[in-house]
Write a protein that holds these residues in place. Structure first.
Motif, PDB file in Angstrom:
ATOM      1  N   GLU A  75       0.846  -1.187   0.000  1.00 45.53           N
ATOM      2  CA  GLU A  75       0.000   0.000   0.000  1.00 45.53           C
ATOM      3  C   GLU A  75       0.883   1.239   0.000  1.00 45.53           C
ATOM      4  O   GLU A  75       1.805   1.332   0.811  1.00 45.53           O
ATOM      5  N   GLU A  76       0.608   2.169  -0.886  1.00 47.83           N
ATOM      6  CA  GLU A  76       1.313   3.448  -0.916  1.00 47.83           C
ATOM      7  C   GLU A  76       0.267   4.557  -0.905  1.00 47.83           C
ATOM      8  O   GLU A  76      -0.503   4.689  -1.846  1.00 47.83           O
ATOM      9  N   GLU A  77       0.245   5.314   0.181  1.00 49.61           N
ATOM     10  CA  GLU A  77      -0.748   6.386   0.307  1.00 49.61           C
ATOM     11  C   GLU A  77      -0.084   7.723   0.047  1.00 49.61           C
ATOM     12  O   GLU A  77       1.003   8.007   0.538  1.00 49.61           O
ATOM     13  N   ASN A  78      -0.773   8.552  -0.736  1.00 49.82           N
ATOM     14  CA  ASN A  78      -0.261   9.873  -1.074  1.00 49.82           C
ATOM     15  C   ASN A  78      -1.425  10.850  -1.096  1.00 49.82           C
ATOM     16  O   ASN A  78      -2.115  10.979  -2.111  1.00 49.82           O
ATOM     17  N   LEU A  91      -2.363   3.697  -3.758  1.00 51.72           N
ATOM     18  CA  LEU A  91      -1.924   2.722  -4.747  1.00 51.72           C
ATOM     19  C   LEU A  91      -1.759   1.387  -4.048  1.00 51.72           C
ATOM     20  O   LEU A  91      -1.027   1.276  -3.068  1.00 51.72           O
ATOM     21  N   LEU A  92      -2.480   0.397  -4.525  1.00 51.66           N
ATOM     22  CA  LEU A  92      -2.360  -0.960  -4.019  1.00 51.66           C
ATOM     23  C   LEU A  92      -1.686  -1.802  -5.077  1.00 51.66           C
ATOM     24  O   LEU A  92      -2.088  -1.785  -6.240  1.00 51.66           O
ATOM     25  N   VAL A 138     -14.575  -3.289  -7.022  1.00 54.29           N
ATOM     26  CA  VAL A 138     -14.830  -3.411  -5.582  1.00 54.29           C
ATOM     27  C   VAL A 138     -13.909  -2.478  -4.800  1.00 54.29           C
ATOM     28  O   VAL A 138     -14.347  -1.770  -3.888  1.00 54.29           O
ATOM     29  N   VAL A 139     -12.635  -2.458  -5.162  1.00 56.13           N
ATOM     30  CA  VAL A 139     -11.662  -1.609  -4.468  1.00 56.13           C
ATOM     31  C   VAL A 139     -11.991  -0.135  -4.688  1.00 56.13           C
ATOM     32  O   VAL A 139     -11.916   0.677  -3.758  1.00 56.13           O
ATOM     33  N   TYR A 140     -12.390   0.221  -5.905  1.00 59.04           N
ATOM     34  CA  TYR A 140     -12.756   1.599  -6.208  1.00 59.04           C
ATOM     35  C   TYR A 140     -13.961   2.032  -5.371  1.00 59.04           C
ATOM     36  O   TYR A 140     -13.991   3.127  -4.812  1.00 59.04           O
ATOM     37  N   ARG A 180     -14.334   5.923   1.495  1.00 58.55           N
ATOM     38  CA  ARG A 180     -13.298   6.529   2.347  1.00 58.55           C
ATOM     39  C   ARG A 180     -12.765   7.833   1.756  1.00 58.55           C
ATOM     40  O   ARG A 180     -11.783   8.373   2.236  1.00 58.55           O
ATOM     41  N   GLN A 181     -13.379   8.294   0.698  1.00 56.20           N
ATOM     42  CA  GLN A 181     -12.993   9.518  -0.003  1.00 56.20           C
ATOM     43  C   GLN A 181     -11.537   9.466  -0.458  1.00 56.20           C
ATOM     44  O   GLN A 181     -10.773  10.407  -0.298  1.00 56.20           O
ATOM     45  N   LYS A 182     -11.162   8.319  -1.024  1.00 57.72           N
ATOM     46  CA  LYS A 182      -9.816   8.123  -1.564  1.00 57.72           C
ATOM     47  C   LYS A 182      -9.926   7.695  -3.020  1.00 57.72           C
ATOM     48  O   LYS A 182     -10.848   6.996  -3.406  1.00 57.72           O
ATOM     49  N   ARG A 183      -8.977   8.108  -3.813  1.00 60.97           N
ATOM     50  CA  ARG A 183      -8.857   7.630  -5.193  1.00 60.97           C
ATOM     51  C   ARG A 183      -7.928   6.430  -5.135  1.00 60.97           C
ATOM     52  O   ARG A 183      -6.771   6.542  -4.741  1.00 60.97           O
TER      53      ARG A 183
END
Length: 79
Positions: free
Chosen positions: A23-26, A31-32, A58-60, A66-69
């Motif tokens: 997992e990379e959060e920015n 990004l998974l 499903v992931v989208y 969660r208000q994440k792209r």
């Protein structure tokens, strides 16, 4: 989110012990990266990419809550 992708992928493959998700959060994006045994790539991608597309959907949807792209990258294990 990482656990969601892991549980879906482990249910599909023959080598669940070789499923790895990083997992990379920015900021507002995530990004998974899903890596599986080379013999399991076809099972995760599916015919014409249908399974990969379903996993991404499903992931989208989970990311929208969660208000994440969210972006899912599917590759093979480099071992």
């Amino acid at each position: 989110m990482k656990e969601l992708v892991e549980s879906i992928a482990k249910a599909l493959v023959d080598f669940p012990e070789e499923v790895h998700v990083t997992e990379e959060e920015n900021g507002h994006s995530l990004l998974l990266r899903l890596e599986v045994h080379p013999d399991d790539m076809g099972k995760v991608i599916g015919r014409n990419g249908k399974i990969a597309k379903a996993i991404r959907s499903v992931v989208y949807a989970a990311g929208t809550n969660r208000q994440k792209r969210v972006q899912l990258d599917i590759g093979r294990d480099s071992k």
